[in-house]
Design an enzyme around this catalytic site. Structure first.
Site, PDB file in Angstrom:
ATOM      1  N   GLU A 438      -3.458 -11.579  12.880  1.00 48.85           N
ATOM      2  CA  GLU A 438      -2.576 -10.523  12.367  1.00 48.85           C
ATOM      3  C   GLU A 438      -3.385  -9.243  12.208  1.00 48.85           C
ATOM      4  O   GLU A 438      -4.503  -9.267  11.680  1.00 48.85           O
ATOM      5  CB  GLU A 438      -1.971 -10.931  11.023  1.00 48.85           C
ATOM      6  CG  GLU A 438      -1.118  -9.850  10.360  1.00 48.85           C
ATOM      7  CD  GLU A 438      -0.570 -10.300   9.005  1.00 48.85           C
ATOM      8  OE1 GLU A 438      -0.338 -11.514   8.839  1.00 48.85           O
ATOM      9  OE2 GLU A 438      -0.402  -9.445   8.104  1.00 48.85           O
ATOM     10  N   GLU A 443      -0.594  -0.743   5.500  1.00 58.94           N
ATOM     11  CA  GLU A 443       0.102  -1.347   4.372  1.00 58.94           C
ATOM     12  C   GLU A 443      -0.060  -0.415   3.184  1.00 58.94           C
ATOM     13  O   GLU A 443      -1.085   0.239   3.015  1.00 58.94           O
ATOM     14  CB  GLU A 443      -0.470  -2.716   4.020  1.00 58.94           C
ATOM     15  CG  GLU A 443      -0.127  -3.806   5.024  1.00 58.94           C
ATOM     16  CD  GLU A 443      -0.586  -5.176   4.543  1.00 58.94           C
ATOM     17  OE1 GLU A 443       0.277  -5.989   4.168  1.00 58.94           O
ATOM     18  OE2 GLU A 443      -1.809  -5.417   4.546  1.00 58.94           O
TER      19      GLU A 443
END
Length: 550
Positions: A438, A443
């Site tokens: 990932e 974020e």
């Protein structure tokens, strides 16, 4: 040489730790007596009352019933001298007076001590080193992370064949960006400033320092291995005194191994990696490269080597010029189904992160409007959840290996919001996460409003142990910014507005060498999003465009 006898001042008394049994074992306990200290200052004569400028002073202490001796100096150093004789070089430039305590220890550790003062001249200077360190004003140094051995360790002994380089361990280029516990190291900025004739130093550690595990207690740590701990460094400039080196490398007397200059940092100063010492030997220095050596504070048998550069290291960036996929979000309505599909529902245990939202395809949660994609998290009861939002993905529609992803976005606000722009390995159904890999391009969590995170998840480093870096970005929810990743077989780099803040070394053993797909979403709460503000009602992530180049 000048010979100066000193009278004895008795400062200590007997100290007992045991009972009568201890007295029997040690026999009669007698404090050393008749303590005398002789001082020889190198080069003292009528013309040079404080010595020849070498700063070298020889102390000789004798006492009756003494087993060993120790000297404590007001410059913060201390030395054990079993024979009572010690040669000490004082390095503070100028004529300075030092307080010296000579301690004679006898049986059971009882001791007698004498305190005296010695005034000595040290005329050492290295103006060229000061000029190179500061550029004549102020200069910032960075880890030469692209060099083999930029951090290393070797032996510190009298073996002239091996004691001048990192023969035990040398870090490979960008190695410390490859593990969560060490990513803070390359953030550090070491700033040297010339203030008149004084050399000053500041360390900007961005709030974290990479500690040698032997000293983790300084930061309140207990991991048992080298680790990046939150650590507040001195914000005031620290004085650096230059002096002559007396290391084993200098004693080799082999030209080219060392410059012969040491830097003594005041107030516990240190050069980025915490190894328990404030004294660094300059092995070599040029306008853009600095190599230093520091003996580990608790182990005189080990010496650490650091290589710094005055130009922040970069990687030869491949040119990604071919636009292979994009969505400009120009058509109002639902996202283009040629590019995107949806994840809906609450997932398994909140999508594996204890998230609290229900993902929908409803226009209230996901819509293209006024030239931007809008993903809105809302407080509303739906499907057993208290919040709704959306998560769209390019799975089976666009998947790729290597390239550059750019996404221009403005982020939501509110405690508990957790927007993300990220990539997931396309084989996740058969190669279960984290084995599929990932790559989190961006974020953000509303509980840390001005901080942006990028992360990599793979076996051994996932969830809370992912390889994560962060940077401050004031106004992330007020203005659009371009969040990017450049991804090759050698490196993965994360950028904001084309400024790199996180570099990771890729290799064939990692899962980042096959197809991934894009995901855009706003989660609520969960392991990373944290506590949701009770007053939260709704907030939106707006994305102007997403583009992929190869």
């Amino acid at each position: 040489m000048k010979f100066i006898p000193f009278s004895v001042i008795l400062l200590s008394a007997l100290v007992f730790w045991g009972c009568e049994k201890d007295d029997h074992e040690f026999g009669e306990i007698i404090a050393p007596s008749g303590l005398e200290v002789a001082v020889n200052i190198a080069g003292v004569n009528d013309d040079n009352p404080f010595g020849d400028g070498s700063g070298l002073v020889t102390f000789t202490t004798t006492a009756n019933e003494a087993i060993t001796y120790k000297y404590v100096f007001s410059d913060g150093t201390e030395n054990i001298a079993p024979s009572g004789k010690l040669a000490k070089r004082f390095t503070q430039v100028g004529v300075n007076t030092y307080t010296v305590t000579a301690i004679a220890s006898g049986k059971a550790g009882v001791s007698t001590s004498s305190t005296l003062e010695v005034t000595v001249l040290s005329s050492f200077n290295d103006d060229e080193a000061m000029q190179l360190l500061t550029g004549g004003g102020s200069k910032t140094w960075y880890w030469a992370a692209d060099e083999q051995g930029h951090l290393g360790v070797g032996q510190n002994d009298d073996n002239a064949d091996l004691n001048y380089f990192a023969n035990y361990y040398q870090a490979v280029p960008f190695e410390k960006d490859g593990a969560a516990e060490s990513t803070c190291l390359y953030q550090d900025e070491l700033i040297f400033t010339m203030d008149g004739n004084q050399l000053l130093y500041q360390l900007d550690n961005k709030g974290q320092t990479y500690f040698n595990f032997n000293f983790e207690g300084v930061a309140g740590g207990s991991n048992g291995y080298d680790y990046c701990y939150d650590f507040e460094v001195n914000n005031e400039p620290q004085v650096v005194a230059l002096g002559p080196s007396e290391s084993v490398v200098a004693m080799n007397d082999i030209p080219g191994l060392t410059r012969g200059t040491v830097m003594n940092f005041s107030d516990g100063g240190f050069m980025s990696y915490y190894a328990g010492s404030s004294t660094y030997e300059i092995l070599s220095i040029t306008e853009n490269r600095l190599v230093v050596r520091v003996v580990q504070g608790n182990d005189p048998g080990l010496a650490w080597y650091h290589i710094f550069t005055s130009s922040q290291p970069g990687i030869d960036e491949p040119t990604f010029e071919n636009l292979v996929w994009s969505d400009e979000f120009d058509n109002d309505g639902a996202p283009d189904n040629a590019n995107w599909s949806y994840n809906t529902g609450t997932g398994n245990n909140g999508w594996g992160n204890n998230e609290e939202q229900f993902y929908t395809q409803n226009p209230n949660n996901v819509i293209v409007e006024d030239g931007v994609l809008k993903i809105t998290a809302r407080r509303e009861e739906f499907g057993g959840a208290q919040y709704t939002s959306a998560r769209i993905l390019s799975e089976d529609k666009f998947e790729f290996t290597y390239g550059r992803v750019d996404a221009r976005a403005k982020l939501p606000t509110g405690g508990g919001t957790w927007p993300a722009i990220w990539l997931l390995g396309e084989d996740y159904q058969t190669n279960t996460w984290p084995a599929c890999g990932e790559i989190d391009i961006m974020e953000h969590v509303g509980n840390e409003q001005d901080r942006i995170f990028s992360s990599l998840h793979f076996p051994g480093n996932f969830a809370g142990e992912a390889i994560t870096q962060s940077t401050n970005l004031p106004g992330a929810s007020d203005e659009f910014h371009v969040y990017s990743v450049t991804w090759t077989q050698d490196f993965i780099r994360f950028l904001i507005d084309d400024e790199v803040y996180h570099t990771f070394a890729n290799n064939p053993d990692l899962p980042f060498n096959s197809d991934f797909f894009l995901i855009l979403n706003v989660a609520m709460g969960g392991n990373f999003g944290g506590t949701i503000d009770p007053a939260f009602m709704e907030s939106t992530m707006e994305i102007d465009w997403v583009r992929v180049y190869q």
